[in-house]
Scaffold this motif. Structure first.
Motif, PDB file in Angstrom:
ATOM      1  N   ILE A  52      35.856  81.194  55.704  1.00 19.43           N
ATOM      2  CA  ILE A  52      36.189  79.771  55.841  1.00 19.43           C
ATOM      3  C   ILE A  52      35.926  79.051  54.524  1.00 19.43           C
ATOM      4  CG2 ILE A  52      35.429  77.613  56.932  1.00 19.43           C
ATOM      5  CD1 ILE A  52      35.109  79.227  59.542  1.00 19.43           C
ATOM      6  N   THR A  56      38.766  77.335  52.238  1.00 21.76           N
ATOM      7  CA  THR A  56      38.636  75.912  51.911  1.00 21.76           C
ATOM      8  C   THR A  56      38.704  75.698  50.409  1.00 21.76           C
ATOM      9  OG1 THR A  56      37.250  75.642  53.871  1.00 21.76           O
ATOM     10  CG2 THR A  56      37.226  73.861  52.271  1.00 21.76           C
ATOM     11  N   LEU A  90      45.892  76.330  55.871  1.00 23.71           N
ATOM     12  CA  LEU A  90      45.360  75.499  56.955  1.00 23.71           C
ATOM     13  C   LEU A  90      45.452  76.207  58.298  1.00 23.71           C
ATOM     14  CD1 LEU A  90      46.719  71.986  55.918  1.00 23.71           C
ATOM     15  CD2 LEU A  90      44.340  72.757  55.907  1.00 23.71           C
ATOM     16  N   ARG A  91      46.556  76.927  58.535  1.00 18.99           N
ATOM     17  CA  ARG A  91      46.701  77.676  59.774  1.00 18.99           C
ATOM     18  C   ARG A  91      45.651  78.781  59.863  1.00 18.99           C
ATOM     19  NH1 ARG A  91      48.329  82.133  61.731  1.00 18.99           N
ATOM     20  NH2 ARG A  91      48.991  83.000  59.757  1.00 18.99           N
ATOM     21  N   SER A  94      42.266  77.316  60.643  1.00 19.62           N
ATOM     22  CA  SER A  94      42.068  76.988  62.059  1.00 19.62           C
ATOM     23  C   SER A  94      41.820  78.251  62.877  1.00 19.62           C
ATOM     24  CB  SER A  94      43.263  76.207  62.605  1.00 19.62           C
ATOM     25  OG  SER A  94      44.415  77.026  62.631  1.00 19.62           O
ATOM     26  N   PHE A  97      38.219  79.202  62.330  1.00 25.56           N
ATOM     27  CA  PHE A  97      37.315  78.344  63.099  1.00 25.56           C
ATOM     28  C   PHE A  97      37.302  78.743  64.573  1.00 25.56           C
ATOM     29  CE2 PHE A  97      37.165  75.251  59.554  1.00 25.56           C
ATOM     30  CZ  PHE A  97      35.801  75.039  59.543  1.00 25.56           C
ATOM     31  N   ARG A  98      38.465  79.111  65.113  1.00 29.33           N
ATOM     32  CA  ARG A  98      38.495  79.585  66.507  1.00 29.33           C
ATOM     33  C   ARG A  98      37.707  80.881  66.651  1.00 29.33           C
ATOM     34  NH1 ARG A  98      44.588  79.595  67.637  1.00 29.33           N
ATOM     35  NH2 ARG A  98      44.791  78.611  65.634  1.00 29.33           N
ATOM     36  N   ARG A 101      34.087  80.081  66.645  1.00 39.31           N
ATOM     37  CA  ARG A 101      33.689  79.515  67.940  1.00 39.31           C
ATOM     38  C   ARG A 101      33.492  80.628  68.969  1.00 39.31           C
ATOM     39  NH1 ARG A 101      30.868  75.957  70.408  1.00 39.31           N
ATOM     40  NH2 ARG A 101      31.804  74.219  69.350  1.00 39.31           N
TER      41      ARG A 101
END
Length: 188
Positions: A52, A56, A90-91, A94, A97-98, A101
């Motif tokens: 990540i 970024t 960006l995709r 995300s 990040f999923r 999680r």
């Protein structure tokens, strides 16, 4: 975790799906079928966080290199290419990040049955009330560091005194041997 060679079904999963986006990696399918312990989940989470951060940084690098639309003529192809890269990053961000999680939820699920241990029990220390009790069964075996230091200083002082006494005795013996050798030399 080593990457298995892409062949057969694994290679088909990495082929871009509808919309040009790659499907799930073969490792994700293999990881879902076997049970993973909490330590390896934490390692996966750490790697995901590193990914990540890397993505970024790439996004900020792309944004820094893009020109602002301030009326200056720019090449449409270059702009579209950079915009496509930015949207892809960006995709992927995300998705990461999923994934993070999911790892977080799985770690919480694995640790849900554990009783939280108070920090006081994890740190070995003796409370002040313990020393105030008259019952000194185990307390007599334990001493304050200041008492230990005082005893060590006393032992060092006694040791220095003994060393000085031994030095004096050795000096006396040396003088005695010197005198004996001098007398023997005079006799001859």
């Amino acid at each position: 975790m080593s990457t298995p060679p892409l062949s057969g079904a694994g290679a088909a999963a990495a082929v871009p799906g509808p919309g040009g986006y790659p499907g799930p990696p073969p490792q994700a399918a293999a990881a879902a079928t076997r049970e993973v312990n909490t330590a390896s989940l934490c390692r996966i989470g750490q790697e995901t966080v590193q990914d990540i951060v890397f993505r970024t940084m790439e996004i900020f690098q792309l944004l820094r290199n893009m020109q602002l639309p301030n009326g200056v003529t720019y090449h449409t192809g270059t702009y579209q290419d950079r915009l496509g890269k930015l949207q892809e990053h960006l995709r992927q961000l995300s998705i990461l990040f999923r994934k993070l999680r999911l790892v977080f939820d799985k770690c919480n699920e694995n640790c849900a049955g554990l009783d939280p241990v108070p920090i006081e029990q994890l740190i070995p220390y003796i409370e002040e009330d313990y020393w105030k009790n008259d019952d000194r069964g185990q307390a007599s075996q334990l001493r304050y560091p200041s008492e230990e230091r005082r005893e060590i200083l006393e032992v060092n002082k006694k040791l220095k005194q003994k060393n000085q006494q031994l030095k004096q005795i050795m000096d006396q013996l040396r003088n005695l041997i010197w005198d004996i050798n001098a007398m023997l030399a005079m006799r001859n």
